[in-house]
Design an enzyme around this catalytic site. Sequence first.
Site, short mmCIF file in Angstrom:
data_model
loop_
_atom_site.label_atom_id
_atom_site.label_comp_id
_atom_site.label_asym_id
_atom_site.label_seq_id
_atom_site.Cartn_x
_atom_site.Cartn_y
_atom_site.Cartn_z
N ILE A 65 45.93 -10.49 -10.00
CA ILE A 65 45.67 -11.91 -9.79
C ILE A 65 45.04 -12.14 -8.41
CG2 ILE A 65 46.73 -14.18 -9.50
CD1 ILE A 65 46.67 -13.27 -12.38
N GLU A 66 45.52 -11.44 -7.41
CA GLU A 66 45.06 -11.67 -6.05
C GLU A 66 43.62 -11.25 -5.83
OE1 GLU A 66 46.41 -13.22 -3.60
OE2 GLU A 66 48.44 -13.52 -4.37
N THR A 67 43.25 -10.04 -6.24
CA THR A 67 41.94 -9.51 -5.85
C THR A 67 41.23 -8.72 -6.95
OG1 THR A 67 42.91 -7.46 -4.97
CG2 THR A 67 42.67 -9.31 -3.44
#
Length: 405
Positions: free
Chosen positions: A190-192
């Site tokens: 989700i983050e990167t």
Amino acid sequence: MKLIVTLFAALALAASAHGDALAAPSSDTQARSAQAKAKAAKAKAAAKAKSTKATSSKARSTAARAAPVVAAGAAAAAASVVDTDNEHVNFLEWQPVREFIDGMVAQHGFERTALETLFGQVRYIDTAVQLVKPAPPGKPKNWQAYSARFIEPIRIRAGVRFWEENAEALKRAEAAYGVPAEIIVGIIGIETIYGRDTGRFRVLDSLTTLAFAYPDSPNQAARQAFFRDELANTLVLARERGYDPFSLLGSFAGAVGLPQFMPSNILKYGVDFDNDGRVDLRGSSVDAIGSVANFLIQHGWNPEHRGPTAYAADVSPTRAWESLLGLGLEATLKPDALRAAGVVTSTPLPAENLYGLIDLQNGAEPTEYWVANDNFYAITKYNRSYFYAMSVVDLGRAVRAARPE
């Protein structure tokens, strides 16, 4: 500008309904850009008028006296490729910046001339200012639309590759911390997108801009204090780890590496999980895996909870359960209290645990209700959003299901 669209920090924080999240780009960001930039310019001019101006001769003498390592850092910074619009602002003319430098000298033992040279090279990032502004009111939250941005084939395929390439590290983290591999995979995805979009803003530029030019808002003072703390931690981190602070790249809000840790969290929760003698969240997926697991266990993850983090629920039309919403990001309710308020789960809840009732709004469609345990709320400490935590759970589950047998 592609980074602005793809940075998770912007998307996830925009959807946060339950925290002091940073505002992120909405669909009309470009339409608001000209007006916002004019306001930002006016704010900068006002800030300059209040500041104590340093003379050009003093600036030149300060630069001449600066430590060689800072000069070397400036050369490295000039060679950096940074995906952002920026402009030169002499932050040394801003009195709050000079007071910040005084504090770093007094509290952390930094060399004044080195810091003055450093801040003489920091640039104002208007993009960061635009992205922290609240989205315009009136657009309803929509969990299904939000989820669709993250639980999608490209991210799932990348997650499968990441899991296969890091299977040993994920297994070791699960054994050491009790955090399932799929949750760690969900967060980094989700983050990167597993390191694909870690951000290319110079962290020093972004944090300085937000620490001293945060836009007018009800929480302006608190947000500026937060970013000043992160700016201080960035300088401490660079000194401790021995690298040029301008070399640190991240999101528009200063988050770094595969897991998008703020500098303070790198110092507090970063783990040298590959045992090479340094914590590298930008280049080591193994360190990122261990650090995410460590963050979660330090924020309430309970390894004894082996089942789901959240259970789908039906709610009674009497609406007695409404008082159980919005009780904070902690599990505080016994199953009996939930049942008494008309909340029913298809799967029986372990009686010895605590839970919370969460709502995932779907615009004009019916809201989804879930009963969440401690581990779900531990994920919300990463990002203060029910949408975020549920998307982590769903992406991790989807990647696990897509892995070859």
